[in-house]
Design a protein around this motif. Structure first.
Motif, mmCIF file in Angstrom:
data_model
loop_
_atom_site.group_PDB
_atom_site.id
_atom_site.type_symbol
_atom_site.label_atom_id
_atom_site.label_comp_id
_atom_site.label_asym_id
_atom_site.label_seq_id
_atom_site.Cartn_x
_atom_site.Cartn_y
_atom_site.Cartn_z
ATOM 1 N N ASP A 135 0.855 -1.180 0.000
ATOM 2 C CA ASP A 135 0.000 0.000 0.000
ATOM 3 C C ASP A 135 0.894 1.234 0.000
ATOM 4 O O ASP A 135 2.094 1.152 0.251
ATOM 5 C CB ASP A 135 -0.919 -0.032 1.221
ATOM 6 N N LEU A 143 0.422 3.740 2.044
ATOM 7 C CA LEU A 143 0.273 4.460 3.327
ATOM 8 C C LEU A 143 1.619 4.811 3.963
ATOM 9 O O LEU A 143 2.646 4.228 3.662
ATOM 10 C CB LEU A 143 -0.577 3.650 4.306
ATOM 11 N N LEU A 154 -5.430 3.492 -10.992
ATOM 12 C CA LEU A 154 -4.328 4.200 -11.639
ATOM 13 C C LEU A 154 -3.633 5.104 -10.632
ATOM 14 O O LEU A 154 -2.400 5.168 -10.567
ATOM 15 C CB LEU A 154 -4.893 5.040 -12.796
ATOM 16 N N ASN A 155 -4.419 5.800 -9.836
ATOM 17 C CA ASN A 155 -3.863 6.730 -8.867
ATOM 18 C C ASN A 155 -3.036 6.012 -7.800
ATOM 19 O O ASN A 155 -1.954 6.475 -7.419
ATOM 20 C CB ASN A 155 -5.010 7.516 -8.219
ATOM 21 N N ILE A 194 -1.466 3.186 -8.200
ATOM 22 C CA ILE A 194 -0.226 2.714 -8.836
ATOM 23 C C ILE A 194 0.811 3.840 -8.816
ATOM 24 O O ILE A 194 1.959 3.649 -8.404
ATOM 25 C CB ILE A 194 -0.480 2.276 -10.302
ATOM 26 N N ARG A 195 0.386 5.030 -9.227
ATOM 27 C CA ARG A 195 1.318 6.152 -9.281
ATOM 28 C C ARG A 195 1.878 6.477 -7.892
ATOM 29 O O ARG A 195 3.083 6.634 -7.718
ATOM 30 C CB ARG A 195 0.642 7.386 -9.872
ATOM 31 N N LYS A 196 0.992 6.537 -6.914
ATOM 32 C CA LYS A 196 1.435 6.903 -5.560
ATOM 33 C C LYS A 196 2.331 5.830 -4.953
ATOM 34 O O LYS A 196 3.253 6.137 -4.195
ATOM 35 C CB LYS A 196 0.222 7.134 -4.654
ATOM 36 N N MET A 200 -10.967 3.965 -10.489
ATOM 37 C CA MET A 200 -11.086 2.662 -11.145
ATOM 38 C C MET A 200 -9.698 2.065 -11.377
ATOM 39 O O MET A 200 -8.713 2.789 -11.493
ATOM 40 C CB MET A 200 -11.798 2.837 -12.493
ATOM 41 N N GLU A 227 -0.864 11.109 -15.016
ATOM 42 C CA GLU A 227 -2.017 10.210 -15.175
ATOM 43 C C GLU A 227 -2.862 10.630 -16.380
ATOM 44 O O GLU A 227 -3.404 9.783 -17.092
ATOM 45 C CB GLU A 227 -2.865 10.200 -13.900
#
Lengths: 234, 234, 234, 234
Positions: free
Chosen positions: B68, B70, B103-104, B106-108, D101, D129
């Motif tokens: 994760d 976090l 997607l978000n 993955i980037r983070k 998503m 993104e």
């Protein structure tokens, strides 16, 4: 056979406040206090630390923070019950408010835990949810009193008595823990005196000035309450 | 600093096919083959086995199956990047088809991995998804060719070339692996010869009659292909 | 005030088998049968069709297939209870096996439904889950007998009796429906005769050769069983 | 054929701030402003209101707030693309920050939308993104500038230019919208003047003192900016 727990007991978790060697240090402090005060301590460790905590402590009862119900096979990122068992876990936390589960998953995962003789430590968000989950006969129920937030001490104790009565009316053998916002050893003492079979604290200890010392005090409070209860019942 | 990987390399995972000591046995077999054939091997281990695999092998590059994004704190059942690092993980798999991510996220999570010098091994379900993820500059991209399912060998190789070209057109430094349905060491050889910088296999090995032997053969095939490529380029 | 339901009743859903005008046609057929046989029919319609079904039928009791517990505000893709109510929904399905919910979400969403006088139709995957959910006092419980799959008729009826007894022992006012794999009007009749207060069918009807005709027969069977039960009790 | 959009356009959503008749009132106000100022307006309506909004407005381009990629069949609580189309939706919002998503679901759902000639309005949380999603060739990209939060006006405009350039470098035909924290019609004007092909506002309007009036002003600002851009380009 599942690990036997002697009530009253203490439960703590590191959540993700600490990691790596600090988890082992904290576990050793818990283990030392468990032996010093002759109190069973349930210790919830991150997946990565389960084996190390179990191998390097004598008396802690080691729990995983979650598991999936899957069978061996695919599921690369899922937490396999057999893997937890093999790593030394003696039980598992399910439905923690930080990882809520569907009702169906709770039931199936309790079944998997029972297959593997893993203790089931189930969290609930209210008295009625605790009662609902009591029907699944977990080993331990930890009802987080969301109803209680913002309320004073007196209603706290009313909550403690009510939730114990509610759960025990369904299954007397389920151990009922209190673990909502515990920050002092006096609270630990008071909850046990009120009839709680266990008290838990994680954030309250790990965000305190001296976690190992507060941990020891809290575990000592369980012992002290046990003795005072014994005297009261003489 | 991130662990350096020498291409061509091999990647394997136990998913949840095996657990406990069998994971360590498999890791040792992979480690022995890595040394025997002088081939880098990425080894994806369950969270519970990361430390043991890392501590008991010399050359494996150990990856966690997920994490994760976090920060240290709450999140009892979440997988903390710092915890993986402390347990010896050198990298992490993200967006596996068995644990798809937003997607978000993955980037983070790539950002978190980079902060901690963890290798990022990202899975994609198609060429266009691989290209999209290449924009996040992971270390390794593993495009599972769902377009390919049911197709023959010839189109496979067309796929390999196309996906490598698609990813490299965005970032030449990303290593591109093939890992879809690999069951024989000949396939490993062929994919490397075709230009793939890595080949991976998990189910193909672990559901075979003799996993340790097949694992060794596949890793040897990487070495053999490397040599044949070197000769071809002389 | 919540819509009153007269038992025994029939329940059907279109799931996503049909859409657009076909939903309205099916709803009109259900409405006509409801009037023809003087049987209450619960009709679960997709969100997009709720208002049209309600406005174009006289007697159907219209249910939404799910809702979130959120309050008005953000949550662009969430299903707001007030929005369902305003569109004409008289109730809501919760915890369907195709959209399982966390225990906590089930409880909170039942509370929201009660605030708005929406009927709560709750699904459960087993007898013990039905009992657990009975503690939340929904209006209707639909225990899908996963224990039953592959079993014959005799055990079916044992299941029906057992689940009714289990739910009623907690709250007599909860209506108990049977809806697992119903494909014939004879099954509808038999389940009502056995003491079930409702029978439901969706896939069984919509994948049949003549859905409108089978729907009418099933609703007639409810009426016939009601009459035969009345005679038996004379 | 997909509905044609003329840039610059305006986009608004009710999220769940309002429901029932208030949605229709707001839609009518948007429709009137669309006609008055000759500006295309994309209107995102809750599932329950899609048909009513479409049937009672002339010029609005009606979008659903989300959909699943499923095919007709089971999935009682899923949002079927065909159901949205049948209800009058001309497009769909995907990957909104309130309903993120997986990458794979985004790709598959865009495919489904294209099959049905539904416009795809995709949200992204950052420039990279947005670029990644541009590879999937949606009709409209709405990059929410999380990088921008707390920053001043000058960097805002830098962001606008950069995100437009980043998306257009991949696919010139994608329309790029700005919709982060828009609360005044001056902002609408400024963003269009800066090269943005669309501006959107939901919370900014619906939490204002006079939503219908602010909505009209914002739509007028699109028209005014369009004219001023035309003059500038003479």
């Amino acid at each position: 056979m599942k690990t036997k727990i002697r009530a009253p007991f203490f439960e703590t978790s590191v959540k993700n406040y600490i990691y790596g060697d600090a988890v082992l240090d904290y576990a050793r402090a818990a283990d030392a206090a468990s032996k010093e005060h002759d109190v069973d301590v349930l210790f919830v460790a991150p997946y990565t630390e389960l084996r190390r905590v179990r191998e390097n402590t004598d008396r802690l009862i080691v729990l995983a923070p979650y598991m999936d119900a899957l069978q061996p096979g695919r599921g690369i990122a899922d937490v396999l019950p057999e893997a937890l068992k093999a790593a030394g876990a003696q039980g598992v936390v399910l439905n923690h408010s930080e990882r809520p589960m569907t009702l169906n998953a709770i039931r199936k995962t309790i079944d998997r835990a029972n297959e593997l003789d893993l203790l089931t430590f189930i969290c609930a968000d209210s008295i009625v949810e605790a009662q609902a989950l009591a029907l699944f006969h977990p080993d331990i129920l930890n009802p987080e009193p969301t109803e209680l937030i913002g309320s004073g001490n007196v209603s706290d104790m009313g909550y403690v008595r009510e939730v114990i009565r509610a759960v025990k009316s369904i299954d007397r053998s389920i151990l009922v823990e209190q673990a909502a916002g515990i920050t002092t050893s006096q609270q630990v003492y008071d909850f046990i005196m009120e009839g709680s079979e266990a008290v838990g604290s994680a954030s309250g200890i790990l965000t305190s000035a001296n976690p190992h010392s507060l941990l020891n005090e809290m575990i000592r409070s369980v012992s002290r309450a046990r003795e005072d209860l014994a005297k009261r019942n003489e």
